[in-house]
Design a protein around this motif. Structure first.
Motif, PDB file in Angstrom:
ATOM      1  N   GLU A 194      -0.118  -5.777 -26.932  1.00 13.62           N
ATOM      2  CA  GLU A 194       0.079  -4.683 -27.898  1.00 13.62           C
ATOM      3  C   GLU A 194      -0.700  -3.448 -27.468  1.00 13.62           C
ATOM      4  O   GLU A 194      -0.185  -2.329 -27.504  1.00 13.62           O
ATOM      5  N   ASP A 195      -1.942  -3.638 -27.067  1.00 13.25           N
ATOM      6  CA  ASP A 195      -2.772  -2.527 -26.621  1.00 13.25           C
ATOM      7  C   ASP A 195      -2.202  -1.893 -25.358  1.00 13.25           C
ATOM      8  O   ASP A 195      -2.140  -0.669 -25.230  1.00 13.25           O
ATOM      9  N   GLU A 196      -1.758  -2.736 -24.429  1.00 17.19           N
ATOM     10  CA  GLU A 196      -1.197  -2.230 -23.183  1.00 17.19           C
ATOM     11  C   GLU A 196       0.117  -1.491 -23.415  1.00 17.19           C
ATOM     12  O   GLU A 196       0.398  -0.486 -22.757  1.00 17.19           O
ATOM     13  N   LEU A 197       0.916  -1.963 -24.358  1.00 17.91           N
ATOM     14  CA  LEU A 197       2.156  -1.248 -24.691  1.00 17.91           C
ATOM     15  C   LEU A 197       1.855   0.162 -25.189  1.00 17.91           C
ATOM     16  O   LEU A 197       2.536   1.120 -24.819  1.00 17.91           O
ATOM     17  N   GLN A 198       0.822   0.289 -26.011  1.00 15.20           N
ATOM     18  CA  GLN A 198       0.426   1.619 -26.495  1.00 15.20           C
ATOM     19  C   GLN A 198      -0.058   2.494 -25.342  1.00 15.20           C
ATOM     20  O   GLN A 198       0.298   3.674 -25.253  1.00 15.20           O
ATOM     21  N   GLU A 199      -0.859   1.908 -24.447  1.00 17.77           N
ATOM     22  CA  GLU A 199      -1.358   2.658 -23.290  1.00 17.77           C
ATOM     23  C   GLU A 199      -0.199   3.038 -22.371  1.00 17.77           C
ATOM     24  O   GLU A 199      -0.127   4.172 -21.884  1.00 17.77           O
ATOM     25  N   HIS A 200       0.721   2.131 -22.156  1.00 19.79           N
ATOM     26  CA  HIS A 200       1.892   2.405 -21.315  1.00 19.79           C
ATOM     27  C   HIS A 200       2.708   3.551 -21.907  1.00 19.79           C
ATOM     28  O   HIS A 200       3.128   4.461 -21.191  1.00 19.79           O
ATOM     29  N   GLN A 201       2.906   3.499 -23.215  1.00 23.11           N
ATOM     30  CA  GLN A 201       3.665   4.569 -23.876  1.00 23.11           C
ATOM     31  C   GLN A 201       2.939   5.910 -23.739  1.00 23.11           C
ATOM     32  O   GLN A 201       3.557   6.934 -23.471  1.00 23.11           O
ATOM     33  N   ARG A 202       1.620   5.904 -23.889  1.00 24.54           N
ATOM     34  CA  ARG A 202       0.837   7.133 -23.754  1.00 24.54           C
ATOM     35  C   ARG A 202       0.990   7.691 -22.345  1.00 24.54           C
ATOM     36  O   ARG A 202       1.227   8.885 -22.158  1.00 24.54           O
TER      37      ARG A 202
END
Length: 102
Positions: free
Chosen positions: A85-93
């Motif tokens: 979940e955290d990595e998905l947010q970072e990837h999106q950013r």
């Protein structure tokens, strides 16, 4: 591991381990965030085959260290789900940040 003489010593030892565990999880989190920059899409972030490879490795390590492998698997599945979940947010950013012009 020390042989504790009372509950207070047990709790003190657990508290010390918790500090070390949090430091290691923090370090792992920083690597996960770095990984986001190398992944091209959401499927690469989720990487179910990689998750299962980690679980297999963790279960083996748990057995080698006299830990119930089910405990290790449950902890890692929860941790990995949170990291994804955290990595998905970072990837999106990262994906929404325009490249810098030099």
């Amino acid at each position: 591991m020390r042989e504790c003489q009372n509950l207070a010593e047990v709790r003190e030892s657990i508290d010390q381990l918790d500090e070390q565990i949090i430091q290691l999880i923090s370090e792992r989190s920083q690597y996960v965030n770095q990984a986001a920059s190398f992944k091209k899409d959401i499927d690469a972030v989720k990487a179910p085959a990689r998750v299962e490879a980690i679980i297999t490795k963790v279960r083996q390590l748990a057995t080698e260290h006299q830990l119930n492998p089910t405990i290790a698997e449950n902890v890692y599945r929860a941790m990995i789900a949170s990291f994804i979940e955290d990595e998905l947010q970072e990837h999106q950013r990262i994906q929404s940040t325009p490249p810098s012009s030099q």
